[in-house]
Design a protein around this motif. Structure first.
Motif, PDB file in Angstrom:
ATOM      1  N   TYR A  72     -11.767   2.383  -8.382  1.00  0.00           N
ATOM      2  CA  TYR A  72     -11.143   2.597  -7.075  1.00  0.00           C
ATOM      3  C   TYR A  72     -11.167   1.315  -6.252  1.00  0.00           C
TER       4      TYR A  72
ATOM      5  N   LYS B 293      -4.598   7.905   2.708  1.00  0.00           N
ATOM      6  CA  LYS B 293      -5.176   6.747   3.391  1.00  0.00           C
ATOM      7  C   LYS B 293      -4.114   5.667   3.591  1.00  0.00           C
TER       8      LYS B 293
ATOM      9  N   PHE C 250      -8.871   2.244   3.392  1.00  0.00           N
ATOM     10  CA  PHE C 250      -9.258   2.526   2.010  1.00  0.00           C
ATOM     11  C   PHE C 250     -10.777   2.570   1.827  1.00  0.00           C
ATOM     12  N   TRP C 251     -11.516   1.810   2.617  1.00  0.00           N
ATOM     13  CA  TRP C 251     -12.961   1.707   2.395  1.00  0.00           C
ATOM     14  C   TRP C 251     -13.772   2.657   3.273  1.00  0.00           C
TER      15      TRP C 251
ATOM     16  N   ALA D 145      -7.878  -0.546  -4.850  1.00  0.00           N
ATOM     17  CA  ALA D 145      -7.758  -0.540  -3.386  1.00  0.00           C
ATOM     18  C   ALA D 145      -7.750  -1.954  -2.823  1.00  0.00           C
TER      19      ALA D 145
ATOM     20  N   PHE E 231      -5.769   7.873  -2.733  1.00  0.00           N
ATOM     21  CA  PHE E 231      -5.116   6.699  -2.140  1.00  0.00           C
ATOM     22  C   PHE E 231      -4.025   7.068  -1.128  1.00  0.00           C
TER      23      PHE E 231
ATOM     24  N   SER F   7      -4.516  -3.769  -1.024  1.00  0.00           N
ATOM     25  CA  SER F   7      -4.743  -4.162   0.374  1.00  0.00           C
ATOM     26  C   SER F   7      -4.345  -5.612   0.616  1.00  0.00           C
TER      27      SER F   7
ATOM     28  N   THR G 268       1.363   3.634  -3.203  1.00  0.00           N
ATOM     29  CA  THR G 268       0.212   4.259  -3.863  1.00  0.00           C
ATOM     30  C   THR G 268       0.161   5.773  -3.701  1.00  0.00           C
TER      31      THR G 268
ATOM     32  N   ILE H  31       0.816  -1.215   0.000  1.00  0.00           N
ATOM     33  CA  ILE H  31       0.000   0.000   0.000  1.00  0.00           C
ATOM     34  C   ILE H  31       0.849   1.263   0.000  1.00  0.00           C
TER      35      ILE H  31
END
Length: 426
Positions: free
Chosen positions: A367, A212, A423-424, A371, A209, A375, A182, A179
């Protein structure tokens, strides 16, 4: 090219891919065979090397393609594959793993650690798991993985630390590197596969991104540090790296500067093997000329990792027939969780590449796909391209010289959940 391949060949390709995935979880079985059948120990040891797995089954696939399709079509299929990423990872491992580069990276992390009011080993550990993965957004993820793994090996894992610490650290490192790349649109393979097609630029990556990812990286690193703070504090200071050995002099600024120029050159031309491979060859010549400032170049380790990724490219080329329909039947929420799970059994860049081939996807779907893919990049050795490099460099620190796939999976679950949440939900 894959559209013209007969269906039965694609089914065989999927079966061999599944066997290769199972094989990666079974390397300890082959090591056991090596002890029980010493007459063939060399073969079993070979099949027990996780870096060999996908290359081996790619070779089986190619033998099948030659028999089923003939020489012309089999060679045409190989020519249709893009091996830039395996070549790049090989080149970046060789350069980033040299003593002058590690000297600079180690001095930087140590300098930050000394400036903050925590025991040296604790702060070094925390900063390494935060700073180096995020640095991967600029020097590329394979380079960040190489630097982080070597610094961990030399300064933490060589000390008397628990096996639990090693597995948790590996899980956090793999997720954070996945991650941490990003923040930009040019460093993480899953992002590279879609950035141009979907017109994602630096501003988009930072706002959608990057921030986060930075929060998730910091939370994962802080959690691991707090969990093992007593064990880390018991290390009065990190174990010295090889470059600190009086018999191995520190590299002068001129040599460091030239190393950094080679590293930057390979990163800048990461998509052009006709440029970065000659740069690597020039670098090997320079390193040989100034051997007193070098440790042994990681040519063997780099080639093994490149072999692994090359095999993944060959086998992965025949998986589009089932992966793409599976992805396109999902909505944004399902694709986020589905991509995270699928990444555990296939390279995350392959998932996003297949998504880039589909027309008319919504911004939310795009996205969610990327993501989810980043992840899940720490769950297995095949989930993210830099992971084999980390395994190759750190496995000697584990029992029997091997990282158990289920141990890695278990260690990566919580950091993966943290990344997914950031991310969510943010």
């Amino acid at each position: 090219m894959t559209d013209s391949i007969p269906a039965y060949v694609q089914y065989v390709g999927a079966a061999l891919f599944a066997i290769a995935v199972i094989h990666t979880f079974s390397t300890k079985f082959f090591e056991g065979l090596a002890h029980r059948q010493p007459a063939h120990a060399g073969l079993w040891h070979l099949l027990g090397e996780v870096e060999v797995v996908f290359g081996f089954w790619a070779m089986v696939l190619m033998v099948f393609l030659f028999a089923a399709l003939g020489q012309h079509d089999a060679v045409a299929y190989i020519d249709s594959r893009n091996f830039t990423e395996p070549l790049f990872v090989f080149a970046i491992m060789v350069i980033a793993g040299t003593r002058p580069i590690l000297q600079v990276a180690g001095d930087g992390v140590n300098g930050l650690a000394r400036a903050l009011p925590l025991p040296g080993a604790v702060m070094f550990y925390l900063l390494l798991l935060v700073v180096v993965p995020l640095l991967g957004s600029f020097i590329t993820e394979p380079a960040a993985m190489t630097l982080a793994a070597l610094l961990l090996r030399d300064r933490i894992f060589r000390a008397d630390v628990s096996l639990r610490l090693k597995y948790v650290t590996l899980g956090v490192l793999f997720v954070n590197v996945s991650i941490g790349g990003t923040l930009t649109h040019f460093a993480a393979p899953p992002v590279l596969m879609v950035a141009s097609t979907w017109q994602w630029d630096l501003g988009f990556m930072l706002t959608q991104f990057g921030w986060k990812a930075a929060i998730a990286v910091a939370l994962n690193a802080l959690g691991a540090t707090l969990l093992f703070r007593r064990e880390l504090a018991g290390l009065e200071r990190p174990a010295k790296p090889a470059a600190a050995d009086p018999a191995q002099p520190r590299a002068p600024l001129s040599v460091i500067g030239i190393h950094l120029l080679f590293l930057v050159g390979v990163v800048v031309f990461a998509h052009h093997p006709a440029v970065f491979i000659p740069l690597l060859l020039f670098f090997v010549g320079f390193a040989t000329a100034y051997a007193r400032y070098q440790d042994t170049l990681m040519l063997k380790e780099g080639m093994l990792v490149g072999f692994f990724l090359g095999g993944l490219v060959v086998l992965g080329g025949l998986q589009q027939w089932w992966l793409q329909p599976l992805l396109t039947r999902m909505d944004a929420t399902a694709v986020f969780f589905g991509a995270t799970a699928l990444t555990a059994i296939t390279d995350n860049a392959a998932l996003t590449y297949l998504g880039s081939l589909v027309q008319g996807l919504s911004p939310e779907f795009k996205y969610a796909l990327v993501a989810g893919a980043v992840s899940g990049g720490g769950l297995t050795v095949i989930a993210n391209a830099p992971n084999p490099a980390g395994i190759a460099l750190l496995r000697s620190s584990f029992d029997d010289g091997a990282v158990q796939p289920l141990g890695l999976l278990g260690a990566a679950l919580l950091p993966t959940a943290v990344a997914m949440s950031c991310f969510w939900l943010l």
